[in-house]
Scaffold this motif. Structure first.
Motif, short mmCIF file in Angstrom:
data_model
loop_
_atom_site.label_atom_id
_atom_site.label_comp_id
_atom_site.label_asym_id
_atom_site.label_seq_id
_atom_site.Cartn_x
_atom_site.Cartn_y
_atom_site.Cartn_z
N ARG A 1 45.78 35.67 33.95
CA ARG A 1 45.77 34.23 33.70
C ARG A 1 46.86 33.53 34.52
O ARG A 1 46.65 32.44 35.05
N ASP B 1 43.95 42.67 25.61
CA ASP B 1 42.57 42.24 25.45
C ASP B 1 41.86 42.35 26.80
O ASP B 1 42.01 41.48 27.66
N ALA C 1 39.45 40.21 31.91
CA ALA C 1 38.32 40.09 32.83
C ALA C 1 37.93 38.62 33.00
O ALA C 1 37.65 38.15 34.12
N ARG C 2 37.93 37.88 31.90
CA ARG C 2 37.59 36.46 31.94
C ARG C 2 38.60 35.68 32.79
O ARG C 2 38.24 34.90 33.66
N ASP C 3 39.88 35.94 32.51
CA ASP C 3 40.93 35.23 33.26
C ASP C 3 40.85 35.55 34.75
O ASP C 3 41.01 34.68 35.61
N ASP D 1 48.74 41.33 29.13
CA ASP D 1 47.37 40.96 29.45
C ASP D 1 47.27 39.51 29.94
O ASP D 1 46.19 39.01 30.21
N ASP D 2 48.43 38.84 30.06
CA ASP D 2 48.40 37.46 30.56
C ASP D 2 48.57 37.39 32.08
O ASP D 2 48.56 36.30 32.66
N GLU E 1 38.70 42.21 27.67
CA GLU E 1 37.68 41.20 27.96
C GLU E 1 38.32 39.89 28.38
O GLU E 1 37.87 39.22 29.31
N GLY E 2 39.42 39.56 27.69
CA GLY E 2 40.16 38.34 28.06
C GLY E 2 40.70 38.44 29.48
O GLY E 2 40.64 37.48 30.26
N LYS F 1 38.25 36.46 36.47
CA LYS F 1 37.08 35.78 37.02
C LYS F 1 37.41 34.31 37.33
O LYS F 1 37.07 33.79 38.40
N ALA F 2 38.13 33.69 36.37
CA ALA F 2 38.51 32.29 36.56
C ALA F 2 39.42 32.12 37.77
O ALA F 2 39.30 31.16 38.54
N GLN F 3 40.33 33.07 37.96
CA GLN F 3 41.28 32.97 39.08
C GLN F 3 40.63 33.35 40.41
O GLN F 3 41.01 32.82 41.45
#
Lengths: 224, 232, 265
Positions: B159, B185, B190-192, B155-156, B187-188, B194-196
C-alpha cells in the motif's frame, strides 16, 4: 575549452566507482587513528601531500598529452603494494567507462584498447580531462581533491561523523590543495626535459601497509 | 615482463558503456535481471532457489552487492548453487543503492568479467544489498528487475508503494507461510499491489516449500524467451 | 659519516660551506673470487675491506668524522661488475646533525650492478637528530640478471629529542625501466608526516628491497608482518617487476629492525 567541465569531472557523483573506496580511511578508523574531525584532517593532509601529489602529477602529465602508457609505468613504479595497484587499475577502468561515455575521444579509445583491464586511475582521469578540453592544472586539482574527498565521505559513513565537520575539514585543506595541484602541474611541465622522473613520487608507509592489510580483511565496508 | 598485465591478453576491451543488448561482435549478450528489496526479505534465498531450478537448462552467473563484503556471495558458495567461478561480489562502500543505480560502473565490470571468463551466458542475476523501498536498478545495468518483499515485513508495504514496489517488473511477496503467524493479510496485499502496479505481475512465494520459487522461475523463463527473440 | 670508529687518517678540512666527499668502490671477478680494483675513501668515508665470505667481497664504511652536517655534500658510488658479489655495510649508525649553516646536507648513494652480479647494501640506520636537515638519495642501476638486497632505515630523532628533517628518494632502474621510485619526507615542515596516513607517531621507518630475476617466474607472496600495532607493522609485497619490498614503521630502531629481519627470512 569549458572550465565548467571540471565540475562534472570532480563531482562526487561522477559514476566512476569512487563511492565504494575509502582511500585508506576504513583501516585508519578501525585502528583508532581517525576518530574525529581533527584526526581526519591530519589523515587527509598526509594523504594529499603523498598519494595525492603523486596522483595529481600523473593526472596533469596525462592531461598535457604525455604518453599514457609511459605514465602508467611511472604509476606502477610509484605504487609498491599490489593492493593499491589493483585498486588503481580497477578504478581506472571504471573511470575509463565513464569518461568514454561522457567525453568520447580517440585517445581514450586507444588507452582502453592498450589496457583493457584498466590503466592507473590518475592517468585515465588526466586523459578524461584532456578529452573534456581541460588544462593539466585542472586535472591536477580533480585528482588531488579526490584523494581527500573520498576519505572524508567514507569517514562520515564509518564514524557517523557530523557531515558539516567533514566538509569543514575539506575547506580547511583548500590552501594545501592549491599548493599540491600547482606543484603537480609544474612537475608535469618538466617531463620534456627530465622524463617521468620529474613527477612526484611521495610515499606514505602507513597508507601502503594498511592498504595491503585491509585487502585481506574478510569483512569490510569499502573496497579499499 | 610486467607482472600485473597477464590478464590484459585474456580479457579484451569492451566498446559499450552500459548494458547494450549486443556485444562488440554482434552477438546478443545474456539477459540481466536485478533483484532488490529490503534486508531479510529473501533476495539471496530467491537467487539460490532460481539457480537450483534453472541451472540445468541455462548458463547462469550471479553478481552480489553486499553491504559487508562477500557475505551473500559466501552464502551462495556454501549452498553450492553454482560453481564458485560463476559468482562474484561487488563492494559497495556502505551504499548499496548507489552501486545499482547512481554509479553502476563496478557492477557492469563484474557482469562483463563473468561473461568474458565463462563464455556466452543466458542469464546474469544481479542481487542488490539489502536496502530501502526506494532502491531500484538502473536501466543501464539490468534489463528487468524483481523487487522482493516479505509478509513479515508488514502487510502495508504494497500500500505504501515506493519505486521498488510500484515499478519493478516483478514484485515477489515472499514468506507467505508466515502470514498466519504475523497476522498479515495476503489478499489485502494482493489488492494493494494491484492498485499500485496496475498490470505488472506479482508473485507470492514460500521458498520453504518444495517448488516454492516456481512462479519466479516461470517469469524469468518468459522474459528470457522475449529477450532471445528481441528486436535488436 | 658514522659515530663509533676513531679517525685513522687526517680528516678533510671542513669548510664553512661543508664537506664535499665522494667515496668509490668497485668489485670485479678474478679467478673465481671477487676483487676490489677500486676502494677509495674520501672525507668522512673510510672504506675497510673485511674478510671475504665465499666469493663475496665485503666492505665496511667507517666514519672518519661526524657527518653529514648541514651544507655537506656526500656521495658514495659502488659498482658490482659483471659476475661480482659485493657486500657493503657500515660500522655504526649515520648521525645527521645540525650544521654550521641551515642549508640541507646531501648524501647520495649510487649503486650499479652489472650482469650476473650481486650487491648487498646493508648499512646501519640513519639517525636524524634534532635540527638536522638531510636530503638522501639512492640511485640504483640494475642489469636484467643483477641481484640486489638493500636496506634503509631512518630513525627520527635520538631518544627523547624531536626529529630532524629528512627527505629521501629511492630510484631503481632495471633493464632500462624504472622498477621503483619513491620519495619520503619526515620531520618538521613535512606536511602530515606524523599523522595517521604517514607515520602516526612512529619514530622509525625503513625498507628492505630484494631484486632477483628468479621472481620473474615465481613472484614473492604478500606477507603481513607485526603482531601488535604498538610494536610496529610491516608488509612484504611484490613490486610490478621481479622484486620484493618490505615497508615497515615502528616505535623505535630495535623493533623496526626486527620487522625487516622477519621480512628477510
Amino acid at each position: 575549452m569549458n572550465r565548467a567541465a571540471l565540475f562534472v569531472l570532480a563531482d562526487g557523483r561522477f559514476p566512476a566507482g569512487g563511492h565504494a573506496h575509502s582511500g585508506g580511511a576504513e583501516p585508519a578508523v578501525a585502528a583508532g587513528r581517525i576518530k574525529d574531525a581533527a584526526s581526519l584532517e591530519d589523515f587527509c593532509r598526509g594523504r594529499l601531500h603523498t598519494a595525492g601529489l603523486v596522483a595529481a602529477g600523473l593526472a596533469a602529465a596525462s592531461a598535457a598529452g604525455h604518453d599514457p602508457l609511459e605514465l602508467d609505468e611511472a604509476a606502477d613504479a610509484r605504487t609498491p603494494v599490489p593492493a593499491l595497484r589493483t585498486t588503481a587499475r580497477k578504478l581506472g577502468r571504471q573511470m575509463m567507462r565513464a569518461a568514454r561515455a561522457t567525453w568520447p575521444s580517440g585517445e581514450l579509445d586507444a588507452l582502453a584498447a592498450a589496457r583493457p583491464r584498466g590503466a592507473h586511475q590518475p592517468v585515465v582521469l588526466g586523459l578524461a580531462a584532456r578529452s573534456a578540453g581541460l588544462a593539466p592544472l585542472d586535472a591536477a586539482y580533480a585528482a588531488a581533491y579526490e584523494t581527500v574527498s573520498g576519505p572524508a565521505t567514507a569517514t562520515v559513513r564509518l564514524l557517523s561523523l557530523d557531515p558539516f565537520d567533514a566538509t569543514a575539514v575539506l575547506a580547511r585543506l583548500a590552501p594545501d590543495l592549491d599548493k599540491t595541484a600547482a606543484a603537480a602541474a609544474a612537475a608535469a611541465q618538466r617531463i620534456p626535459e627530465d622524463g617521468t622522473d620529474a613527477l612526484p613520487a611521495a610515499s606514505a608507509p602507513l597508507l601502503d601497509i594498511t592498504a595491503q592489510q585491509h585487502a585481506a580483511w574478510p569483512v569490510r565496508l569499502f573496497a579499499s | 615482463m610486467h607482472l600485473d598485465h597477464d590478464l590484459d591478453e585474456t580479457f579484451p576491451e569492451r566498446h559499450t558503456y552500459s548494458a547494450a543488448p549486443k556485444g562488440p561482435d554482434g552477438t546478443r549478450r545474456a539477459l540481466r535481471i536485478g533483484l532488490g528489496g529490503p534486508v531479510g526479505s529473501g533476495k539471496t534465498a530467491t537467487v539460490a532457489a532460481l539457480c537450483r531450478v534453472l541451472r540445468d537448462e541455462l548458463s547462469i552467473a550471479v553478481v552480489t552487492n553486499d553491504i559487508y563484503t562477500r557475505e551473500d556471495a559466501e552464502f551462495l558458495l556454501r549452498e553450492a548453487v553454482l560453481p564458485a567461478e560463476r559468482i562474484t561480489a561487488v563492494e559497495t562502500g556502505a551504499c548499496p543503492h548507489t552501486a545499482i543505480r547512481d554509479d553502476i560502473s563496478a557492477n557492469l565490470e563484474a557482469v562483463e568479467d563473468l561473461e568474458d571468463a565463462l563464455g556466452p551466458l543466458d542469464l546474469v542475476l544481479v542481487e542488490s544489498g539489502g536496502d530501502n523501498l526506494t532502491a531500484t536498478f538502473s536501466k543501464g545495468l539490468v534489463d528487468a528487475q524483481i523487487f522482493v518483499i516479505d509478509v513479515a515485513g508488514g502487510d502495508d508495504i504494497p500500500r505504501k508503494g515506493g519505486p521498488g514496489v510500484t515499478t519493478a517488473d516483478l514484485l515477489v511477496v515472499n514468506k507467505t507461510d508466515l502470514a498466519p503467524y504475523v497476522g498479515s493479510d495476503l489478499e489485502g496485499m494482493a489488492r494493494d499491489a494491484k492498485a499500485q502496479r496496475g498490470e505488472l505481475p506479482v508473485a507470492f512465494t514460500s521458498l520453504k516449500n518444495e517448488g516454492g520459487v516456481k512462479p519466479v522461475a516461470d517469469w524469468v523463463r518468459e522474459r528470457l524467451t522475449g529477450w532471445t527473440a528481441g528486436p535488436t | 659519516m658514522t659515530l663509533a670508529a676513531p679517525p685513522t687518517v687526517p680528516a678533510a678540512p671542513r669548510a664553512a660551506v661543508g664537506v664535499r666527499a665522494t667515496a668509490r668502490v668497485s668489485a670485479a671477478t678474478s679467478g673465481g673470487t671477487t676483487t676490489l680494483p677500486v676502494l677509495d675513501g674520501d672525507g668522512p668515508f673510510e672504506l675497510r675491506r673485511l674478510r671475504s665470505r665465499g666469493t663475496e667481497a665485503r666492505v665496511c664504511v667507517v666514519g672518519a668524522m661526524s657527518a653529514p652536517l648541514g651544507g655537506d655534500r656526500l656521495r658514495i658510488e659502488a659498482t658490482a661488475q659483471q659476475g661480482a658479489a659485493l657486500h657493503i655495510t657500515s660500522a655504526a649508525a649515520t648521525l645527521a646533525l645540525r650544521g654550521p649553516t641551515t642549508e640541507p646536507a646531501t648524501y647520495d648513494v649510487q649503486l650499479t650492478v652489472e650482469e650476473h652480479a650481486e650487491l648487498h647494501w646493508l648499512p646501519k640506520p640513519l639517525i636524524c637528530a634534532a635540527g638536522s636537515n638531510l636530503r638522501q638519495t639512492w640511485t640504483i642501476h640494475l642489469a636484467p640478471t643483477a641481484r640486489l638486497v638493500l636496506r634503509e632505515e631512518q630513525i627520527l630523532g635520538r631518544t627523547g629529542e624531536p626529529p630532524g628533517h629528512v627527505a629521501t628518494r629511492l630510484t631503481v632502474r632495471r633493464a632500462g625501466r624504472t622498477l621503483l621510485d619513491q620519495e619520503a619526507e619526515y620531520g618538521p615542515g613535512a606536511p602530515g608526516w606524523d599523522g595517521p596516513a604517514v607515520l602516526a607517531g612512529h619514530r622509525a621507518t625503513g625498507q628492505l628491497l630484494v631484486v632477483d630475476p628468479a621472481f620473474e617466474n615465481r613472484p614473492p607472496e604478500v606477507q603481513l608482518l607485526g603482531d601488535s600495532p604498538q610494536d610496529g607493522q610491516a608488509v612484504l609485497t611484490p613490486l610490478a617487476g621481479p622484486a620484493a619490498l618490505a615497508t615497515a614503521t615502528a616505535p623505535d630502531a630495535l623493533r623496526l629492525r626486527h620487522l625487516l629481519d622477519t621480512a628477510h627470512t
